[in-house]
Design an enzyme around this catalytic site. Structure first.
Site, PDB file in Angstrom:
ATOM      1  N   SER A 114       0.869  -1.180   0.000  1.00 47.57           N
ATOM      2  CA  SER A 114       0.000   0.000   0.000  1.00 47.57           C
ATOM      3  C   SER A 114       0.905   1.229   0.000  1.00 47.57           C
ATOM      4  O   SER A 114       1.962   1.226   0.628  1.00 47.57           O
ATOM      5  CB  SER A 114      -0.891  -0.007   1.237  1.00 47.57           C
ATOM      6  OG  SER A 114      -0.104  -0.097   2.411  1.00 47.57           O
ATOM      7  N   TYR A 115       0.491   2.256  -0.708  1.00 49.89           N
ATOM      8  CA  TYR A 115       1.300   3.464  -0.827  1.00 49.89           C
ATOM      9  C   TYR A 115       0.939   4.442   0.294  1.00 49.89           C
ATOM     10  O   TYR A 115      -0.201   4.909   0.365  1.00 49.89           O
ATOM     11  CB  TYR A 115       1.061   4.090  -2.204  1.00 49.89           C
ATOM     12  CG  TYR A 115       1.705   5.444  -2.417  1.00 49.89           C
ATOM     13  CD1 TYR A 115       3.000   5.701  -1.986  1.00 49.89           C
ATOM     14  CD2 TYR A 115       1.010   6.455  -3.073  1.00 49.89           C
ATOM     15  CE1 TYR A 115       3.587   6.935  -2.186  1.00 49.89           C
ATOM     16  CE2 TYR A 115       1.588   7.698  -3.295  1.00 49.89           C
ATOM     17  CZ  TYR A 115       2.878   7.929  -2.845  1.00 49.89           C
ATOM     18  OH  TYR A 115       3.450   9.156  -3.045  1.00 49.89           O
ATOM     19  N   ALA A 116       1.891   4.708   1.156  1.00 54.16           N
ATOM     20  CA  ALA A 116       1.676   5.686   2.224  1.00 54.16           C
ATOM     21  C   ALA A 116       1.989   7.065   1.647  1.00 54.16           C
ATOM     22  O   ALA A 116       3.134   7.492   1.594  1.00 54.16           O
ATOM     23  CB  ALA A 116       2.554   5.372   3.428  1.00 54.16           C
ATOM     24  N   ASP A 159      13.577  -2.087  14.568  1.00 55.34           N
ATOM     25  CA  ASP A 159      14.171  -0.919  13.910  1.00 55.34           C
ATOM     26  C   ASP A 159      13.147   0.197  13.746  1.00 55.34           C
ATOM     27  O   ASP A 159      13.066   0.836  12.703  1.00 55.34           O
ATOM     28  CB  ASP A 159      14.757  -1.332  12.559  1.00 55.34           C
ATOM     29  CG  ASP A 159      15.696  -0.261  11.983  1.00 55.34           C
ATOM     30  OD1 ASP A 159      16.189   0.581  12.771  1.00 55.34           O
ATOM     31  OD2 ASP A 159      15.927  -0.271  10.765  1.00 55.34           O
ATOM     32  N   GLU A 163      11.801   7.329  10.385  1.00 53.92           N
ATOM     33  CA  GLU A 163      11.927   7.079   8.941  1.00 53.92           C
ATOM     34  C   GLU A 163      11.122   5.854   8.524  1.00 53.92           C
ATOM     35  O   GLU A 163      10.820   5.676   7.345  1.00 53.92           O
ATOM     36  CB  GLU A 163      13.381   6.817   8.537  1.00 53.92           C
ATOM     37  CG  GLU A 163      14.300   8.011   8.662  1.00 53.92           C
ATOM     38  CD  GLU A 163      15.059   7.998   9.974  1.00 53.92           C
ATOM     39  OE1 GLU A 163      14.449   7.738  11.038  1.00 53.92           O
ATOM     40  OE2 GLU A 163      16.268   8.256   9.936  1.00 53.92           O
TER      41      GLU A 163
HETATM   42  P1  ATP Z   1      16.499   0.870   4.816  1.00 53.07           P
HETATM   43  O1  ATP Z   1      17.832   0.734   4.188  1.00 53.07           O
HETATM   44  O2  ATP Z   1      16.167   2.263   5.265  1.00 53.07           O
HETATM   45  O3  ATP Z   1      16.201  -0.171   5.832  1.00 53.07           O
HETATM   46  P2  ATP Z   1      14.864  -0.699   3.148  1.00 53.07           P
HETATM   47  O4  ATP Z   1      15.647  -1.176   1.983  1.00 53.07           O
HETATM   48  O5  ATP Z   1      14.648  -1.655   4.253  1.00 53.07           O
HETATM   49  O6  ATP Z   1      15.479   0.641   3.660  1.00 53.07           O
HETATM   50  P3  ATP Z   1      12.248   0.465   3.410  1.00 53.07           P
HETATM   51  O7  ATP Z   1      12.692   1.107   4.692  1.00 53.07           O
HETATM   52  O8  ATP Z   1      11.168  -0.515   3.480  1.00 53.07           O
HETATM   53  O9  ATP Z   1      13.495  -0.166   2.615  1.00 53.07           O
HETATM   54  O10 ATP Z   1      11.866   1.606   2.404  1.00 53.07           O
HETATM   55  C1  ATP Z   1      12.734   2.684   2.152  1.00 53.07           C
HETATM   56  C2  ATP Z   1      11.953   3.971   2.136  1.00 53.07           C
HETATM   57  O11 ATP Z   1      10.997   3.947   1.070  1.00 53.07           O
HETATM   58  C3  ATP Z   1      11.110   4.229   3.386  1.00 53.07           C
HETATM   59  O12 ATP Z   1      11.860   4.804   4.419  1.00 53.07           O
HETATM   60  C4  ATP Z   1      10.029   5.148   2.838  1.00 53.07           C
HETATM   61  O13 ATP Z   1      10.491   6.457   2.744  1.00 53.07           O
HETATM   62  C5  ATP Z   1       9.811   4.603   1.451  1.00 53.07           C
HETATM   63  N1  ATP Z   1       8.705   3.625   1.471  1.00 53.07           N
HETATM   64  C6  ATP Z   1       8.795   2.310   1.728  1.00 53.07           C
HETATM   65  N2  ATP Z   1       7.596   1.714   1.693  1.00 53.07           N
HETATM   66  C7  ATP Z   1       6.705   2.682   1.394  1.00 53.07           C
HETATM   67  C8  ATP Z   1       5.267   2.712   1.224  1.00 53.07           C
HETATM   68  N3  ATP Z   1       4.535   1.613   1.354  1.00 53.07           N
HETATM   69  N4  ATP Z   1       4.691   3.890   0.938  1.00 53.07           N
HETATM   70  C9  ATP Z   1       5.428   5.016   0.816  1.00 53.07           C
HETATM   71  N5  ATP Z   1       6.763   5.057   0.972  1.00 53.07           N
HETATM   72  C10 ATP Z   1       7.408   3.912   1.258  1.00 53.07           C
END
Ligand code: ATP
Length: 332
Positions: A114-116, A159, A163
């Site tokens: 889902s898109y936040a 975690d 963010e």
């Molecule tokens: P990190 O290295 O920070 O752990 P990650 O590879 O685990 O990153 P996520 O933290 O899941 O990836 O996503 C990275 C970023 O993308 C989030 O911090 C957010 O800004 C954006 N993001 C992720 N999922 C969504 C979503 N469902 N809707 C809107 N933005 C999102």
């Protein structure tokens, strides 16, 4: 996440997959079912794209991981666990980013989420400097409700940080990034809620450090995760304390010039409240930021709600049964 401690890859490290307009006849989705738009986030292991379902026009956030990178970095287990946790939460209507489906092609894994729409909580805190008390109280309450749901399913996030806390189109909170979760054995959750089910005593220092490097972000990581990599729901309650402090004061409680010094501060519980920090909020934060994780507020609570946290005077005026249906107070 931990990832943030390291250098990040360039924003569009992954270019979007080719666009196709053919409608597939199979039920299993592929990248061709979506039009990939801008990059909305990227971490060490993934790039998140805004994408549109070509059949419905609905927007999603698609998290794309490159298989080669996952294999090289040995993060396969984490990806599996992330999917498992998201699936376990998919029937919870509020408080979490929702996983619609997953698929893969030769090079990549795709998570359709889902898109936040309103993005991360962090820039909102940074923009206004600090939240008004009613705003901080409201989002702290939403966070408590999400933690209750997650923890009652045996999922520890490990975690939590501003963010990874996203805001949907109605400004309700959605927890994201389950890449670092620990899922407890259901038997263990039911019988001994605070049991440390993993015996780490045999693990080598190298293993310990390797695991350490993945779990938690410097400023929000709990002392027990730093010391023994212990798995307890209380680590998320520590992060809750850090986040409440940050919403009210504008900055996280433990801040060092580098990661090492931040860790030292955490281990010594070396932090201060700025002048004017409200007394009830201070009392709650002090009861969450306790070095001994077994003594944190909520840890002793039985059942699926954190009654002792809900009843804390900081939350006076919060109607726990309707808080998620209310419209959140405006951030300004
Ligand atoms: P990190 O290295 O920070 O752990 P990650 O590879 O685990 O990153 P996520 O933290 O899941 O990836 O996503 C990275 C970023 O993308 C989030 O911090 C957010 O800004 C954006 N993001 C992720 N999922 C969504 C979503 N469902 N809707 C809107 N933005 C999102």
């Amino acid at each position: 996440s931990p990832a943030k401690m390291q250098a990040r890859p360039a924003a569009a490290a992954l270019s979007p997959p080719p666009v196709s307009t053919t409608i597939p006849n199979k039920s299993k989705r592929t990248a061709q079912d979506y039009i990939f738009g801008k990059v909305i986030g990227d971490g060490c292991y993934s790039t998140v794209f805004l994408a549109k379902d070509i059949h419905t026009g609905k927007e999603y956030a698609i998290k794309v991981c490159e298989k080669r990178h996952i294999i090289k970095e040995k993060k396969g287990e984490y990806i599996k666990r992330e999917k498992e946790a998201l699936n376990m939460l998919s029937n919870v209507p509020k408080g979490f980013v929702r996983l619609y489906c997953t698929f893969q092609d030769a090079e990549r894994l795709y998570f359709v989420l889902s898109y936040a729409k309103n993005g991360e909580l962090l820039p909102y805190i940074n923009k206004v400097g600090s939240f008004e008390l009613d705003v901080a109280k409201y989002y702290a309450a939403e966070l408590v409700l999400a933690l209750e749901k997650m923890h009652s399913k045996g999922i520890i996030h490990r975690d939590l940080k501003p963010e990874n806390i996203l805001l949907d189109e109605n400004m309700h909170l959605q927890i994201a990034d389950f890449g670092t979760v620990k899922i407890l054995d259901p038997e263990v959750i039911r019988t001994i809620p605070e049991a440390n089910i993993e015996d780490n005593s045999q693990s080598t220092e190298r293993e310990r450090r390797r695991n350490m490097s993945f779990v938690g972000t410097a400023q929000y990581v709990s002392p027990e995760l730093l010391r023994h990599r212990e798995d307890t729901r209380a680590s998320d309650l520590w992060a809750l304390g850090c986040i409440i402090y940050q919403m009210i004061s504008g900055l996280p409680p433990f801040r060092g010039p580098n990661e090492f010094l931040t860790f030292q501060k955490i281990l010594k519980l070396d932090y201060e409240f700025p002048e004017g920090f409200p007394a009830d909020a201070k009392d709650l934060v002090e009861k969450l930021l306790i070095l001994d994780h077994t003594k944190r507020l909520g840890v002793e609570d039985k059942g699926e709600t954190y009654e002792s946290i809900r009843k804390h005077p900081f939350f006076n005026g919060i109607d726990w049964d309707t808080v998620l249906e209310q419209s959140p107070p405006t951030i300004n």
